[in-house]
Design an enzyme around this catalytic site. Structure first.
Site, mmCIF file in Angstrom:
data_model
loop_
_atom_site.group_PDB
_atom_site.id
_atom_site.type_symbol
_atom_site.label_atom_id
_atom_site.label_comp_id
_atom_site.label_asym_id
_atom_site.label_seq_id
_atom_site.Cartn_x
_atom_site.Cartn_y
_atom_site.Cartn_z
ATOM 1 N N ASP A 193 -1.284 -0.246 -8.241
ATOM 2 C CA ASP A 193 -1.275 1.120 -8.801
ATOM 3 C C ASP A 193 -2.072 1.235 -10.103
ATOM 4 O OD1 ASP A 193 0.606 1.942 -6.752
ATOM 5 O OD2 ASP A 193 2.067 0.758 -7.855
ATOM 6 N N CYS B 132 1.811 8.606 -0.246
ATOM 7 C CA CYS B 132 0.346 8.656 -0.284
ATOM 8 C C CYS B 132 -0.262 8.014 0.952
ATOM 9 C CB CYS B 132 -0.162 7.938 -1.530
ATOM 10 S SG CYS B 132 0.064 8.913 -3.008
HETATM 11 N N1 EPU Z 1 4.616 -3.052 4.477
HETATM 12 C C1 EPU Z 1 4.701 -3.325 5.827
HETATM 13 N N2 EPU Z 1 5.899 -3.073 6.452
HETATM 14 C C2 EPU Z 1 6.970 -2.552 5.804
HETATM 15 C C3 EPU Z 1 6.879 -2.295 4.415
HETATM 16 C C4 EPU Z 1 5.671 -2.546 3.773
HETATM 17 O O1 EPU Z 1 3.729 -3.777 6.441
HETATM 18 O O2 EPU Z 1 8.032 -2.349 6.435
HETATM 19 C C5 EPU Z 1 3.321 -3.280 3.776
HETATM 20 C C6 EPU Z 1 2.738 -1.944 3.285
HETATM 21 O O3 EPU Z 1 2.023 -1.292 4.316
HETATM 22 C C7 EPU Z 1 1.855 -2.367 2.139
HETATM 23 C C8 EPU Z 1 2.603 -3.591 1.580
HETATM 24 O O4 EPU Z 1 3.519 -4.017 2.595
HETATM 25 O O5 EPU Z 1 0.596 -2.754 2.607
HETATM 26 C C9 EPU Z 1 3.361 -3.332 0.315
HETATM 27 O O6 EPU Z 1 4.272 -2.261 0.501
HETATM 28 P P1 EPU Z 1 5.627 -2.137 -0.322
HETATM 29 O O7 EPU Z 1 6.748 -2.016 0.638
HETATM 30 O O8 EPU Z 1 5.679 -3.212 -1.352
HETATM 31 O O9 EPU Z 1 5.394 -0.747 -1.043
HETATM 32 P P2 EPU Z 1 6.364 0.506 -1.109
HETATM 33 O O10 EPU Z 1 7.757 0.096 -1.382
HETATM 34 O O11 EPU Z 1 6.094 1.408 0.047
HETATM 35 C C10 EPU Z 1 6.144 0.789 -3.700
HETATM 36 C C11 EPU Z 1 5.685 1.880 -4.601
HETATM 37 C C12 EPU Z 1 4.186 2.000 -4.509
HETATM 38 C C13 EPU Z 1 3.567 0.676 -4.911
HETATM 39 C C14 EPU Z 1 4.113 -0.452 -4.015
HETATM 40 C C15 EPU Z 1 3.603 -1.818 -4.432
HETATM 41 C C16 EPU Z 1 7.558 3.379 -4.563
HETATM 42 C C17 EPU Z 1 8.108 4.684 -4.176
HETATM 43 N N3 EPU Z 1 6.317 3.122 -4.199
HETATM 44 O O12 EPU Z 1 5.770 1.208 -2.389
HETATM 45 O O13 EPU Z 1 3.810 2.998 -5.444
HETATM 46 O O14 EPU Z 1 2.163 0.756 -4.773
HETATM 47 O O15 EPU Z 1 5.548 -0.452 -4.079
HETATM 48 O O16 EPU Z 1 4.008 -2.121 -5.728
HETATM 49 O O17 EPU Z 1 8.222 2.584 -5.232
HETATM 50 C C18 EPU Z 1 2.433 4.588 -6.403
HETATM 51 O O18 EPU Z 1 3.264 4.612 -7.331
HETATM 52 O O19 EPU Z 1 1.313 5.179 -6.440
HETATM 53 C C19 EPU Z 1 2.782 3.835 -5.208
HETATM 54 C C20 EPU Z 1 2.099 3.939 -4.064
#
Ligand code: EPU
Length: 442
Positions: free
Chosen positions: A314, A124
């Site tokens: 979320d 997204c």
């Molecule tokens: N971030 C960085 N650098 C990175 C990784 C993350 O700056 O290398 C930042 C992101 O930009 C964001 C924050 O850290 O602002 C949190 O990101 P995170 O890595 O925790 O999220 P994600 O692993 O990309 C998962 C879920 C998301 C959910 C987030 C937070 C999956 C596939 N996605 O994303 O789910 O919002 O954790 O809990 O597991 C959704 O389900 O709608 C969704 C977006």
């Protein structure tokens, strides 16, 4: 009527009533599938939802030689990684932009093949969503990372070894990256400032079943002792708590009564507290949770989104629609993503009164200014909503548009529906089961 398969017309004003089931978490199942790559023997994952991330990951696994078979139960998948092989970059590239999960293939492929190629990521558009934490961690394990115009190429000339890593932020994806890489790395890995979401704990359970040695220590520290080899697992995926919160908010906003089969209390505690404070009621049963609007006025709340065990980012979009019906001013601070309030424009077009403050709000009650890009939405209610034509911007925003259409007077046309199927299994069928009045020709 001439609707495309990507559009729905909702006749609003009818409360949702009935029972639906949620299955395994979209934010666990694809990662469990990646973990299957690490085993010497086949793995079985049960309770797998039919959402598009699953199909993307299945496609990538198949390209890398994993034999995938389906059980009699449609939610049961079996992965045989006996013949993992290098895939053609062009074939991998066909998956570019479709999901963020491919980044998690890095560690497992480096262990199995000594090289990995990851296409451009999707997911997204709710902020920049960089992958710097992932790449920094992989380099600490000994990976050599090369960014190409078409994706990322990784090698590990000397194999992968344990590492000492502190994440700048408890990122869910980066924590999973470290887990999937460290379990077979030579030596010990200490990860500080790790994410500890229930889906991560479920992934740790899977890896433990496979033979990994992982200790979750106090204060967000995860300690991994690398092992020589892992076997396959048999696992029932944890339920999708984001889907539960979405249907609960839909029940509340429409003045309805919905039993969500498969929901469990422990992982939902923070949400349940807020649901009760807003004026909703719920009953926890062994096989699920019933959510309903008990009558009377809904009350405003102040919420700050956070990492677990805080209020999940979320959960905010579906709840915002219910808060447009509350008596008074609610505030939501978004601290995880920098751009997750874009969906409110369309709600304002339908009659809501939501103001978004780009820099967040000053509030003595707040804990810490954790991230640079905090924002706040201030929702003044109650405001009746009226039908409009609105286009789904992202997954959770999209579901909140369905709720808005169900809550509004008159007809709402929601377009770009395909995005919603990225995270909500059979949502059209579930709307039907709950008595929603709509036209869908897909
Ligand atoms: N971030 C960085 N650098 C990175 C990784 C993350 O700056 O290398 C930042 C992101 O930009 C964001 C924050 O850290 O602002 C949190 O990101 P995170 O890595 O925790 O999220 P994600 O692993 O990309 C998962 C879920 C998301 C959910 C987030 C937070 C999956 C596939 N996605 O994303 O789910 O919002 O954790 O809990 O597991 C959704 O389900 O709608 C969704 C977006």
């Amino acid at each position: 009527m001439g609707l495309t398969s990507d559009e729905i017309i909702i006749n609003g004003g009818r409360p949702l009533r009935g029972r639906i089931e949620v299955r395994g978490a979209k934010n666990l199942a694809p990662k469990a599938m990646v973990a299957a790559l690490l085993g010497k023997t086949p793995s079985t994952l049960r309770n797998v939802p039919n959402v598009s991330d699953i199909r993307v990951v299945a496609g990538l696994l198949a390209l890398h030689g994993v034999l995938i078979t389906r059980g009699e139960d449609p939610g049961e998948w079996r992965f045989d990684p006996s013949n993992v092989e290098v895939a053609h970059h062009a074939d991998i590239d066909a998956h570019a932009g479709s999901s963020r999960i491919p980044i998690l293939f890095c560690g497992p492929l480096l262990h199995r093949l000594g090289e990995a190629f990851i296409p451009d990521l999707g997911g997204c558009r709710i902020g920049d969503r960089p992958i710097d934490f992932h790449l920094d961690a992989l380099r600490k394990f000994g990976a050599v990372v090369e960014k190409l115009p078409s994706g990322i190429s990784l090698t590990a000339p000397d194999g992968l070894h344990g590492a000492n890593i502190e994440l700048p932020y408890p990122s869910v994806g980066a924590t999973e990256q470290v887990l999937l890489t460290s379990v077979l790395a030579k030596g010990q890995t200490e990860l500080r400032n790790a994410a500890i979401e229930p889906e991560i704990i479920d992934l740790i359970c899977i890896l433990q079943k496979m033979g990994a040695i992982i200790t979750v220590e106090p204060n967000r520290v995860i300690f991994v002792e690398g092992v020589e080899e892992l076997r396959g697992y048999d696992h029932h995926a944890i339920f999708d708590r984001n889907e539960v919160a979405s249907w609960a908010s839909a029940a509340l906003a429409t003045g309805g009564d919905v039993f969500v089969g498969g929901a469990q209390q422990e992982e939902m505690m923070t949400f349940l507290n807020v649901f009760r404070k807003v004026g909703g009621d719920f009953e926890v049963r062994d096989d699920g949770i019933r959510f309903w609007h008990p009558g009377g006025e809904l009350k405003p709340v102040t919420i700050e989104t956070d990492v677990h065990p805080g209020f999940m980012t979320d959960w905010q979009q579906p709840l915002v629609v219910a808060l447009t019906q509350a008596q008074g001013v609610s505030t939501i601070h978004e601290t995880v993503y920098e751009n997750r309030f874009g969906f409110t424009d369309a709600l304002n077009k339908m009659g809501a009164d939501i103001q978004v403050f780009k820099d967040g709000l000053h509030d003595e009650q707040r804990r810490v200014n954790r991230r640079e890009f905090e924002q706040a939405a201030v929702i003044a209610g109650p405001t009746p909503l009226s039908g409009a034509e609105i286009e789904v911007p992202d997954l959770r925003g999209g579901f909140s548009y369905l709720i808005a259409g169900l809550t509004a007077e008159g007809q709402t046309k929601v377009t770009n529906l395909g995005i919603i199927s990225r995270g909500y299994e059979n949502f059209i069928e579930k709307l039907r089961q709950l008595g929603a009045d709509f036209i869908f020709e897909g």
